[in-house]
Design a protein around this motif. Structure first.
Motif, PDB file in Angstrom:
ATOM      1  N   ARG A 468      -5.320  60.241 -36.960  1.00  0.00           N
ATOM      2  CA  ARG A 468      -5.885  61.491 -36.430  1.00  0.00           C
ATOM      3  C   ARG A 468      -7.183  61.863 -37.144  1.00  0.00           C
ATOM      4  O   ARG A 468      -8.138  62.323 -36.515  1.00  0.00           O
ATOM      5  CB  ARG A 468      -4.855  62.614 -36.566  1.00  0.00           C
ATOM      6  N   ARG A 471     -10.060  59.333 -36.005  1.00  0.00           N
ATOM      7  CA  ARG A 471     -10.502  59.595 -34.634  1.00  0.00           C
ATOM      8  C   ARG A 471     -11.282  60.910 -34.554  1.00  0.00           C
ATOM      9  O   ARG A 471     -12.335  60.976 -33.896  1.00  0.00           O
ATOM     10  CB  ARG A 471      -9.297  59.658 -33.693  1.00  0.00           C
ATOM     11  N   ARG A 472     -10.773  61.928 -35.212  1.00  0.00           N
ATOM     12  CA  ARG A 472     -11.432  63.231 -35.139  1.00  0.00           C
ATOM     13  C   ARG A 472     -12.826  63.188 -35.755  1.00  0.00           C
ATOM     14  O   ARG A 472     -13.780  63.731 -35.189  1.00  0.00           O
ATOM     15  CB  ARG A 472     -10.564  64.292 -35.835  1.00  0.00           C
ATOM     16  N   ASP A 485      -4.997  60.309 -29.005  1.00  0.00           N
ATOM     17  CA  ASP A 485      -5.256  60.853 -30.340  1.00  0.00           C
ATOM     18  C   ASP A 485      -4.367  60.235 -31.411  1.00  0.00           C
ATOM     19  O   ASP A 485      -4.718  60.225 -32.592  1.00  0.00           O
ATOM     20  CB  ASP A 485      -5.054  62.366 -30.339  1.00  0.00           C
ATOM     21  N   ASP A 486      -3.188  59.740 -31.019  1.00  0.00           N
ATOM     22  CA  ASP A 486      -2.237  59.194 -31.984  1.00  0.00           C
ATOM     23  C   ASP A 486      -2.249  57.670 -32.049  1.00  0.00           C
ATOM     24  O   ASP A 486      -1.426  57.082 -32.748  1.00  0.00           O
ATOM     25  CB  ASP A 486      -0.818  59.666 -31.643  1.00  0.00           C
ATOM     26  N   PHE A 573      -3.529  68.674 -35.146  1.00  0.00           N
ATOM     27  CA  PHE A 573      -4.093  67.380 -34.804  1.00  0.00           C
ATOM     28  C   PHE A 573      -3.838  66.991 -33.357  1.00  0.00           C
ATOM     29  O   PHE A 573      -4.543  66.187 -32.802  1.00  0.00           O
ATOM     30  CB  PHE A 573      -3.509  66.289 -35.703  1.00  0.00           C
ATOM     31  N   ASP A 574      -2.778  67.550 -32.720  1.00  0.00           N
ATOM     32  CA  ASP A 574      -2.478  67.150 -31.353  1.00  0.00           C
ATOM     33  C   ASP A 574      -3.209  68.015 -30.329  1.00  0.00           C
ATOM     34  O   ASP A 574      -2.892  68.011 -29.164  1.00  0.00           O
ATOM     35  CB  ASP A 574      -0.974  67.191 -31.089  1.00  0.00           C
ATOM     36  N   THR A 576      -7.227  69.082 -28.957  1.00  0.00           N
ATOM     37  CA  THR A 576      -8.605  68.596 -29.008  1.00  0.00           C
ATOM     38  C   THR A 576      -9.524  69.665 -28.436  1.00  0.00           C
ATOM     39  O   THR A 576      -9.307  70.111 -27.311  1.00  0.00           O
ATOM     40  CB  THR A 576      -8.757  67.303 -28.202  1.00  0.00           C
TER      41      THR A 576
END
Length: 583
Positions: A468, A471-472, A485-486, A573-574, A576
């Motif tokens: 996470r 990617r972020r 995302d995961d 984190f889940d 966006t």
């Protein structure tokens, strides 16, 4: 195998109703480039959350930002220019003006059926060779968080390579599938494998049905079944063959296989070898799958209209690897069989609902999701909080999260008994070596906590956090990133052919090893770099890699995203959140 699935005719209508309700309650925002996602407004920002009705118990976010029009046009122009120069170089080679390195027919064989098709090798000669140094780099250490690379040079434009004798030390490894960091040369797993080597040796030299069935194999299969929560499991010595050799044992003539268009080559090969009818549905598109299932039930087999003996839905947990067909250049352009290196996660709850509605069978390939997804590493089934009984055939490999080799098939005991006598991998293939089996046993027990430590659970959590975070940060920097995302498979879009080799070389100059991929392994305008995040990566390592990616991204102008992720927003984190760029 006879179908014992209970009828469930109202599930999908219920699913559609829930999805329509969620859609009507949310705000749908259309991007400037046509990219549409469900969205909610919050403090002037756009918060994207895919709820997908009542099937998903948590937000399920997958982003595939559309290629900017200017970038697409320039990419096509780049390939066009390379093709024109390729024809010019072939003309010069024909007249002996330029030295010819590729294979050609001997003069006395000109009247025979040609062994080498020049046109089929056109792309290899004139495009791939220019950036061939970006692949097949030899390493000389354990593929852990860091590895050592043997330096090589070419004096004939990548047709041949020479080793310089120099070793590039401590290259940050962002390309290996070492998700949980068990590919290591020291520690509990390595010690267990070394002891098994001393006791059993390296090779088995026999099949499971003869005298190659070790007690370690029996222990491994019982452990895998317990780990997955199923009745029984079988282990195989090769992950690719687990798919390609077992699918033909499950289905045959008179059966129908419904395959995701981005399935791995092993699944495609297994489906073709089975002799069953194959129909392909659009990637993760439930409407496409629903239509194929409905048509299969209504119309039956072609010509005879008899019902299909079996309908098998074949999907992957995480779509990640490469599928390349050997074909001519015109066929490459006309075929949609590209890389499945999307980093996307299968929409398993919806597929299970469809499977139950139409009484089909489900074959789930968890090669990259087992160990890498779920609170305790049980894969995509646990990730969606589903029952293992919802999947008829569970497949996975030991080559990624477990740092070993081989694969498994798991499910009902009757299915395993059938495969033991009908699978080519069981009957004809040499069984898995004892050190490999012990490596898998040790790493799996570590994940399950049966080694007396919490190391395995810590690594599963660390992988999720690293994924996470990585990617972020990439989205905050302005790169176009594909996938869920995961998902620890992180594709960064490069697009233009010249940037494929340039990105790989520049990253290696800065001591970061990555995998770059281009056409025909991907669609022609979707060349990319693929990063694989590992639990072995520390936050400092990831920050170093991100800094290097930022430098190379600025150098090559790779920050194409029109939806800049706001780094100041503090959200789970889940979720966006995006902020539209003014331009």
């Amino acid at each position: 195998m006879e179908s014992k699935l209970a009828p469930n005719g109202d599930i999908y209508s219920t699913v559609n109703g829930l999805m329509e309700k969620a859609h009507s309650e949310s705000k749908v925002t259309a991007r400037k480039n046509g990219f549409v996602k469900p969205a909610f407004a919050q403090n002037g920002k756009i918060l994207h959350v895919a709820q997908n009705g009542g099937l998903y118990k948590k937000p399920f976010n997958q982003s595939f930002e559309e290629t900017p029009m200017l970038v697409a046009v320039l990419t096509y122009m780049g390939y066009g220019i390379l093709t024109l120069f390729g024809y010019l170089r072939d003309f010069l080679r024909e007249w002996k003006i330029e030295k010819c390195h590729h294979a050609t027919e001997r003069e006395e064989q000109k009247d025979f059926v040609p062994l080498y098709q020049d046109f089929e090798n056109f792309y290899t000669r004139n495009l791939y060779m220019r950036i061939r140094d970006s692949w097949n780099r030899p390493i000389c250490s354990v593929p852990g968080a860091k590895f050592d690379v043997m330096e090589r040079v070419s004096h004939d434009y990548n047709w041949t390579f020479e080793f310089t004798g120099t070793i590039i030390k401590d290259v940050l490894n962002m390309g290996s599938y070492n998700y949980l960091g068990f590919a290591e040369r020291q520690g509990f797993c390595a010690d267990a494998a070394a002891e098994a080597t001393i006791q059993y040796g390296v090779g088995v030299c026999s099949t499971r049905q003869e005298i190659g069935n070790l007690d370690k194999h029996e222990e491994l299969e019982k452990l895998v079944a317990r780990f997955l929560g199923v009745e029984a499991a079988m282990a195989f010595g090769m992950g690719f063959a687990t798919n390609s050799m077992n699918i033909p044992a499950l289905v045959g003539k008179g059966c129908l296989i419904l395959s995701d268009e981005l399935n791995h080559a092993s699944l495609v090969l297994g489906a073709r070898l089975s002799g069953a009818t194959i129909r392909v549905f659009k990637h993760n598109n439930m409407q496409s799958l629903d239509k194929l299932l409905k048509d299969a039930i209504v119309h039956g087999q072609p010509r005879t209209r008899r019902p299909w003996k079996k309908i098998l839905i074949v999907v992957e947990g995480i779509y990640r690897a490469i599928y390349i067909l050997k074909m001519s250049l015109p066929q490459w352009f006309a075929t949609s069989c590209y890389s499945s290196m999307e980093g996307s996660i299968v929409r398993l709850p919806e597929i299970v609902a469809l499977k139950k509605k139409y009484k089909a069978y489900l074959y789930l390939d968890e090669a990259h999701s087992i160990g890498a997804l779920g609170p305790t590493g049980r894969g995509v089934v646990e990730y969606f909080d589903l029952s293992p009984k919802d999947v008829d055939v569970m497949m996975g490999t030991f080559t990624k999260s477990f740092g070993a080799a081989g694969g498994y098939i798991a499910g009902k005991k009757e299915l395993m008994n059938y495969l033991r006598s009908h699978s080519h991998s069981t009957v004809y293939a040499t069984s898995m070596s004892a050190p490999i089996a012990e490596q898998i046993i040790a790493s799996m027990k570590c994940i399950m906590g049966e080694d007396g430590t919490t190391l395995g659970q810590t690594r599963v959590q660390q992988l999720a956090e690293n994924t996470r975070y990585f990617r972020r940060r990439l989205k905050e920097m302005g790169f176009i990133i594909y996938g869920n995302d995961d998902s620890p498979v992180v594709p960064l879009m490069l697009y233009m052919p010249a940037k494929i080799g340039a990105f790989g070389r520049e990253m290696l100059k800065r001591n970061v090893g990555v995998v770059v991929v281009g056409f025909p392994a991907t669609p022609i305008i979707e060349s990319r770099a693929r990063f694989c995040v590992s639990a072995a990566h520390t936050r400092e390592m990831l920050d170093t890699v991100l800094k290097v990616i930022g430098e190379v991204g600025d150098l090559l102008q790779l920050k194409y995203s029109r939806h800049k992720l706001d780094p100041l927003l503090d959200c789970p984190f889940d979720e966006t959140m995006y902020e539209e760029n003014k331009d």
